[in-house]
Design a protein around this motif. Structure first.
Motif, PDB file in Angstrom:
ATOM      1  N   LEU A 489       0.800  -1.066   0.109  1.00 51.14           N
ATOM      2  CA  LEU A 489      -0.052  -0.022   0.102  1.00 51.14           C
ATOM      3  C   LEU A 489       0.814   1.329   0.022  1.00 51.14           C
ATOM      4  O   LEU A 489       0.307   2.310  -0.672  1.00 51.14           O
ATOM      5  CB  LEU A 489      -0.801   0.043   1.202  1.00 51.14           C
ATOM      6  CG  LEU A 489      -2.165  -1.073   1.214  1.00 51.14           C
ATOM      7  CD1 LEU A 489      -2.997  -1.069   2.446  1.00 51.14           C
ATOM      8  CD2 LEU A 489      -3.121  -0.804   0.120  1.00 51.14           C
ATOM      9  N   ILE A 490       2.003   1.310   0.734  1.00 50.10           N
ATOM     10  CA  ILE A 490       2.932   2.327   0.754  1.00 50.10           C
ATOM     11  C   ILE A 490       3.549   2.594  -0.652  1.00 50.10           C
ATOM     12  O   ILE A 490       3.697   3.581  -1.150  1.00 50.10           O
ATOM     13  CB  ILE A 490       3.884   2.227   1.964  1.00 50.10           C
ATOM     14  CG1 ILE A 490       3.158   2.420   3.346  1.00 50.10           C
ATOM     15  CG2 ILE A 490       5.077   3.155   1.838  1.00 50.10           C
ATOM     16  CD1 ILE A 490       4.067   2.226   4.386  1.00 50.10           C
ATOM     17  N   LYS A 491       3.889   1.613  -1.411  1.00 57.50           N
ATOM     18  CA  LYS A 491       4.403   1.625  -2.450  1.00 57.50           C
ATOM     19  C   LYS A 491       3.465   2.046  -3.636  1.00 57.50           C
ATOM     20  O   LYS A 491       3.647   2.969  -4.408  1.00 57.50           O
ATOM     21  CB  LYS A 491       5.087   0.314  -3.052  1.00 57.50           C
ATOM     22  CG  LYS A 491       6.282  -0.287  -2.478  1.00 57.50           C
ATOM     23  CD  LYS A 491       6.643  -1.581  -3.081  1.00 57.50           C
ATOM     24  CE  LYS A 491       8.077  -2.125  -2.348  1.00 57.50           C
ATOM     25  NZ  LYS A 491       8.428  -3.304  -2.946  1.00 57.50           N
ATOM     26  N   ILE A 492       2.323   1.974  -3.365  1.00 57.28           N
ATOM     27  CA  ILE A 492       1.265   2.434  -4.396  1.00 57.28           C
ATOM     28  C   ILE A 492       0.848   3.614  -4.016  1.00 57.28           C
ATOM     29  O   ILE A 492       0.486   4.771  -4.961  1.00 57.28           O
ATOM     30  CB  ILE A 492      -0.142   1.443  -4.101  1.00 57.28           C
ATOM     31  CG1 ILE A 492       0.197  -0.024  -4.521  1.00 57.28           C
ATOM     32  CG2 ILE A 492      -1.260   1.949  -5.114  1.00 57.28           C
ATOM     33  CD1 ILE A 492      -0.962  -1.145  -4.405  1.00 57.28           C
ATOM     34  N   HIS A 493       0.595   4.237  -2.708  1.00 56.47           N
ATOM     35  CA  HIS A 493       0.075   5.431  -2.424  1.00 56.47           C
ATOM     36  C   HIS A 493       1.074   6.527  -2.103  1.00 56.47           C
ATOM     37  O   HIS A 493       0.812   7.824  -2.055  1.00 56.47           O
ATOM     38  CB  HIS A 493      -0.869   5.384  -1.322  1.00 56.47           C
ATOM     39  CG  HIS A 493      -2.149   4.565  -1.901  1.00 56.47           C
ATOM     40  ND1 HIS A 493      -3.249   4.934  -2.773  1.00 56.47           N
ATOM     41  CD2 HIS A 493      -2.441   3.129  -1.621  1.00 56.47           C
ATOM     42  CE1 HIS A 493      -3.968   3.894  -2.810  1.00 56.47           C
ATOM     43  NE2 HIS A 493      -3.625   2.955  -2.347  1.00 56.47           N
ATOM     44  N   ASN A 494       2.419   6.003  -1.667  1.00 55.55           N
ATOM     45  CA  ASN A 494       3.349   6.971  -1.440  1.00 55.55           C
ATOM     46  C   ASN A 494       2.916   8.059  -0.363  1.00 55.55           C
ATOM     47  O   ASN A 494       3.094   9.224  -0.592  1.00 55.55           O
ATOM     48  CB  ASN A 494       3.878   7.742  -2.473  1.00 55.55           C
ATOM     49  CG  ASN A 494       4.678   6.761  -3.332  1.00 55.55           C
ATOM     50  OD1 ASN A 494       5.803   6.122  -3.031  1.00 55.55           O
ATOM     51  ND2 ASN A 494       4.002   6.525  -4.667  1.00 55.55           N
ATOM     52  N   PRO A 495       2.471   7.705   0.948  1.00 53.11           N
ATOM     53  CA  PRO A 495       1.988   8.723   1.731  1.00 53.11           C
ATOM     54  C   PRO A 495       3.215   9.472   2.214  1.00 53.11           C
ATOM     55  O   PRO A 495       4.156   8.836   2.655  1.00 53.11           O
ATOM     56  CB  PRO A 495       1.222   7.691   2.808  1.00 53.11           C
ATOM     57  CG  PRO A 495       2.047   6.534   2.789  1.00 53.11           C
ATOM     58  CD  PRO A 495       2.328   6.237   1.406  1.00 53.11           C
ATOM     59  N   SER A 496       2.986  10.650   2.951  1.00 59.78           N
ATOM     60  CA  SER A 496       3.903  11.332   3.659  1.00 59.78           C
ATOM     61  C   SER A 496       4.364  11.039   4.778  1.00 59.78           C
ATOM     62  O   SER A 496       5.364  10.842   5.320  1.00 59.78           O
ATOM     63  CB  SER A 496       3.470  12.801   3.704  1.00 59.78           C
ATOM     64  OG  SER A 496       3.442  13.648   2.192  1.00 59.78           O
ATOM     65  N   VAL A 497       3.061  10.259   5.471  1.00 61.14           N
ATOM     66  CA  VAL A 497       3.165   9.838   6.829  1.00 61.14           C
ATOM     67  C   VAL A 497       2.371   8.795   6.970  1.00 61.14           C
ATOM     68  O   VAL A 497       1.425   8.495   6.411  1.00 61.14           O
ATOM     69  CB  VAL A 497       2.696  10.839   7.818  1.00 61.14           C
ATOM     70  CG1 VAL A 497       3.909  12.063   7.795  1.00 61.14           C
ATOM     71  CG2 VAL A 497       1.526  11.682   7.519  1.00 61.14           C
ATOM     72  N   LEU A 498       2.750   7.509   7.716  1.00 55.72           N
ATOM     73  CA  LEU A 498       2.025   6.705   8.289  1.00 55.72           C
ATOM     74  C   LEU A 498       1.554   6.830   9.757  1.00 55.72           C
ATOM     75  O   LEU A 498       2.321   7.005  10.557  1.00 55.72           O
ATOM     76  CB  LEU A 498       2.668   5.340   8.115  1.00 55.72           C
ATOM     77  CG  LEU A 498       2.137   4.001   8.549  1.00 55.72           C
ATOM     78  CD1 LEU A 498       0.709   3.742   7.940  1.00 55.72           C
ATOM     79  CD2 LEU A 498       3.017   2.740   8.310  1.00 55.72           C
ATOM     80  N   ILE A 499       0.487   6.900  10.241  1.00 56.35           N
ATOM     81  CA  ILE A 499       0.040   7.152  11.558  1.00 56.35           C
ATOM     82  C   ILE A 499      -0.536   5.871  12.013  1.00 56.35           C
ATOM     83  O   ILE A 499      -1.607   5.360  11.477  1.00 56.35           O
ATOM     84  CB  ILE A 499      -0.936   8.686  11.471  1.00 56.35           C
ATOM     85  CG1 ILE A 499      -0.287   9.720  10.719  1.00 56.35           C
ATOM     86  CG2 ILE A 499      -1.298   8.824  12.730  1.00 56.35           C
ATOM     87  CD1 ILE A 499      -1.159  10.971  10.520  1.00 56.35           C
ATOM     88  N   ALA A 500      -0.243   5.524  13.453  1.00 54.26           N
ATOM     89  CA  ALA A 500      -0.857   4.598  14.175  1.00 54.26           C
ATOM     90  C   ALA A 500      -0.916   5.220  15.643  1.00 54.26           C
ATOM     91  O   ALA A 500      -0.051   6.293  15.994  1.00 54.26           O
ATOM     92  CB  ALA A 500      -0.155   3.244  14.075  1.00 54.26           C
ATOM     93  N   VAL A 501      -1.571   4.646  16.703  1.00 52.91           N
ATOM     94  CA  VAL A 501      -1.511   4.993  18.086  1.00 52.91           C
ATOM     95  C   VAL A 501      -0.007   4.481  18.786  1.00 52.91           C
ATOM     96  O   VAL A 501       0.184   3.567  18.267  1.00 52.91           O
ATOM     97  CB  VAL A 501      -2.761   4.823  18.687  1.00 52.91           C
ATOM     98  CG1 VAL A 501      -4.109   5.303  18.075  1.00 52.91           C
ATOM     99  CG2 VAL A 501      -2.672   3.062  18.720  1.00 52.91           C
ATOM    100  N   SER A 502       0.305   5.070  19.700  1.00 53.10           N
ATOM    101  CA  SER A 502       1.457   4.751  20.388  1.00 53.10           C
ATOM    102  C   SER A 502       1.441   3.358  21.100  1.00 53.10           C
ATOM    103  O   SER A 502       2.570   2.821  21.209  1.00 53.10           O
ATOM    104  CB  SER A 502       2.041   5.964  21.306  1.00 53.10           C
ATOM    105  OG  SER A 502       1.226   6.161  21.999  1.00 53.10           O
TER     106      SER A 502
END
Length: 801
Positions: A489-502
């Motif tokens: 998914l990251i290769k397809i969409h190239n997001p600036s940030v990947l966000i999750a809870v700590s």
């Protein structure tokens, strides 16, 4: 015992004669019950003898049967061999064997060709021909630039491990027993079964093959005689050794103008993809072409076959072709290719008659099957399947969220909504799916319709982690599924940030971190404490170029203290109560070793707001790391809003809110004076200051030459701040100050007695109300101009002398 046979007498007549003779000889006897019983017994024995005779006759005369002794049937084998001499005369057996041995089977005789006596179907739809040809040319042009597309002759000229004359001839599993026997080659194996294993079963059988390669074909495929040689050669090259090769393939749909994906069977649509080769539209594959999945034939290493079974497929009734290519790419980085042919040599064709273009029995024309296959390829694309469309049209989004549970979805929901509602921003969410976080439940938690989980539109991605992990009590399958899907998914969409809870599961956290590190665009992995998520909605206002710098900054806290224990305890508590979290930093702020190491300088009678660190983050990202707003003169960020201008002799009152009311009353502003009551200092300028102070400092403060015209600082004999003011004045450096209602700030000075305040040698009188300001207890974003970051308006430099 031998049964007499007369070839001129029919079996029915022979039986009738036996009965007549029997009755004639016994005509004078009385009919009794015992006589009837004897008659029945004789007839039964005769019938049993005839069945035994016929069974052994058929068994022995069958050409494909060999009487090979096996431990549990040895007695039957011996019995059968002895009885053959009674059932069939020896001269008949020898004559049959002579005929059999005198006719050796050759490959040409057993390899029958099915002749198709009707012409290839051709389309007359000019629009469809145009659309298909255009798409094919686009695909070829892209692949030629990105990876290279070899012709048939170029492929055969490439160096290969499996050369035709090389002693390293590969082992290949094939079928058709007569063909195998005709070649009489021990390197070729044969396996047969009367059980219909259907779509996935044939691949299951290949799992235990002692071969280098496996060649699996549908029963309507008729490969040319040179096909195995070609496949082996290409599979032995360095470029294609980790691939699955075939003769027919499909390129999955491209996104439409309304941002949805059509069915791959949609008619009169360029976006519906391609079938290759496609004689109906005169599309012949003359160069090797990468496809999204292969159909009807697959040539791959035996080692790669097991990849098909990593995930449980959506259904076992269809789709093994797509599932194989999807799994190979996702877990083994192995792509699928359709080989080119020599148009002048039909023996090089993997499908010499191209039956799929003629017959109508294929399963993919039925509505229900098409719907299942559409759902299958869409789920693959939603879990990281890099299709040809994705490679040709790389996406760029601002944020990709990941939630492993429904509670995590709820925690991230406000920030996700803020991203999606901000003009010009794109953000999607991926959920674990399965029993961990069902997609429909996640949609409900986000107040989205449950139908978003079925729409062929990018919004929410169900990773289906349960398909690989099931009920296994192990974190390994979960980590593998999350990592592989998120990487795609990251290769397809190239997001600036990947966000999750700590506080996400530590194993899942590692998988997300590894996936983000595979990004060529350096996607930044951000972990947010759940209570902080609603407080950082301003992230959506930052430019995409600034967002990835979220983790780049390192801020160390440095406290100046002496003997005010209670003051220090109050300061430490306020620091600990701040939103977001601190990490221990071993670097010393005084020297600022790296350009992203910042020092927060505090005195012990300072207290900070819960939003102090959010302000630091916000200010650095909006004013320093944003390339469109970056200010090279910016040397520090103040937490404190001053009420006095302390460098002027009269110490006049200063109210920034009143001063900027014509622009915006709460606009942050730039000031050429540094702050010592809570400020973050930049490493580059601090290094300069460290050198500058060493050069200008004198042990006798009264002899110090540092003098600023008309400044009260000239009387500060031993203050480090005096030297910093001097350097900022000379270099033109500025500090950023907050400006909120009632001069509320992120730090305040309690003006408690110490080295300067209430000191015996300090004649200046201090009014506590001039220095102690209220701490900001609310989200500061709502006070900003337009509720947005400072990158959207012009800041002002204001200078006091």
């Amino acid at each position: 015992m031998r049964l007499p046979r007369n070839p001129t007498i029919r079996s029915g007549d022979f039986l009738e004669g036996m009965l007549t003779d029997f009755v004639g000889k016994k005509s004078k006897l009385k009919a009794t019950k015992s006589a009837s019983a004897r008659l029945v017994f004789v007839l039964t024995c005769f019938q049993f003898a005839f069945v035994v005779y016929a069974t052994f006759l058929l068994y022995y005369m069958t050409p494909s049967t060999e009487l090979i002794s096996k431990p549990h049937f040895s007695w039957a084998t011996k019995f059968a061999k002895q009885w053959t001499y009674f059932i069939i005369p020896p001269h008949v057996v020898s004559r049959y064997q002579e005929v059999s041995n005198s006719l050796p089977i050759t490959p040409a005789e057993v390899c029958e060709r099915e002749m198709i006596d009707f012409e290839q179907k051709k389309s007359t739809d000019a629009l469809m021909i145009k659309l298909k040809r255009e798409l094919y040319e686009e695909v070829l042009q892209f692949q030629e630039k990105s990876m290279g597309t070899e012709t048939f002759s170029q492929l055969m000229e490439m160096k290969s491990k499996w050369e035709l004359k090389s002693p390293n001839t590969p082992k290949i599993t094939v079928s058709l027993k007569k063909i195998v026997e005709s070649y009489n080659d021990s390197r070729i194996s044969f396996i047969s079964s009367t059980y219909d294993f259907k779509y996935y079963g044939r691949f299951q059988m290949a799992l235990q093959m002692e071969a280098d390669f496996v060649y699996i074909l549908d029963d309507d495929m008729i490969p040319g005689r040179k096909m195995l040689e070609i496949l082996s050669h290409v599979a032995g090259t360095d470029k294609y050794k980790n691939s699955v090769l075939g003769s027919i393939g499909r390129i999955l749909p491209f996104r439409q103008k309304d941002y949805t994906f059509p069915s791959y069977r949609k008619f009169r649509s360029k976006e519906a993809g391609l079938y290759l080769p496609d004689p109906a539209y005169d599309i012949t594959v003359d160069r090797i072409v990468q496809v999204d999945f292969l159909s009807s034939s697959w040539f791959l290493s035996a080692e790669l076959v097991k990849t098909l079974f990593i995930e449980t497929p959506l259904t076992f009734m269809t789709g093994e072709d797509l599932h194989l290519s999807y799994q190979l790419q996702k877990y083994r980085n192995a792509d699928s290719f359709v080989l080119p042919v020599d148009p002048k040599d039909k023996e090089t064709w993997g499908d010499s008659e191209h039956r799929l273009a003629y017959v109508s029995e294929t399963t993919v024309i039925f509505k229900d099957i098409v719907q299942v296959r559409d759902e299958q390829w869409w789920r693959a694309l939603s879990t990281g399947y890099m299709t040809q469309w994705a490679k040709m049209h790389p996406q760029e989004i601002d944020a990709l969220f990941y939630a492993h549970s429904i509670e995590e979805v709820k925690s991230l929901g406000p920030l996700l909504d803020k991203f999606r509602s901000t003009v010009g921003k794109k953000a999607y969410i991926a959920v674990s799916g399965g029993t961990f976080c069902p997609c429909e439940d996640a949609a409900t938690a986000l107040n989205w319709p449950r139908s978003v989980c079925k729409e062929r539109r990018f919004k929410i991605f169900d990773l289906g982690v349960g398909a690989i992990s099931g009920n296994a009590n192990s974190e390994v399958p979960v980590v593998q599924a999350v990592y592989s899907s998120m990487r795609g998914l990251i290769k397809i969409h190239n997001p600036s940030v990947l966000i999750a809870v700590s506080d996400i599961d530590s194993h899942v956290m590692k998988a997300l971190k590894m996936a983000s590190e595979t990004s060529t665009n350096k996607t930044t992995f951000i972990l947010l404490p759940r209570p902080s998520v609603p407080k950082v909605l301003w992230m959506a206002d930052l430019r995409s170029a600034a967002l990835p710098k979220w983790n780049k900054m390192h801020v160390s806290v440095n406290i100046i203290t002496q003997n005010r224990v209670h003051s220090l305890a109050r300061l430490l508590k306020s620091l600990a109560d701040g939103l977001l979290s601190w990490r221990r930093n071993p670097y010393q702020f005084q020297h600022g070793y790296y350009d992203d190491d910042y020092g927060l300088l505090l005195e012990d009678d300072i207290e900070v707001s819960p939003y102090y660190y959010l302000w630091i983050k916000y200010a650095l990202l909006a004013y320093h790391y944003d390339p469109q707003v970056s200010l090279p003169e910016l040397a520090s960020i103040s937490l404190y809003t001053p009420r006095l201008v302390e460098v002027v002799k009269e110490r006049p009152k200063w109210n920034a809110t009143e001063f900027f009311k014509q622009i915006h009353p709460n606009t942050p502003y730039l000031h050429q004076l540094p702050c010592s009551w809570g400020a973050v200092f930049f490493p580059k300028q601090w290094r300069e200051f460290y050198v500058y102070m060493n050069m200008r400092f004198t042990e006798n403060a009264k002899q110090n030459p540092v003098q600023i015209p008309k400044s009260r600082t000239n009387g500060w004999q031993a203050s480090w701040k005096k030297f910093l003011i001097d350097m900022m004045y000379l270099r033109g450096y500025v500090a950023l100050y907050p400006n909120f209602p009632n001069q509320a700030s992120f730090s305040t000075n309690h003006m408690e007695p110490g080295a300067h305040i209430a000191a015996r040698d300090n004649a200046v009188k201090h009014d506590k109300s001039d220095f102690e300001v209220p701490l900001l207890k609310d989200d500061f974003r709502k006070f900003l101009p337009g509720g947005r970051t400072a990158s959207s308006f012009k800041v002002t430099i204001f200078e006091f002398i």
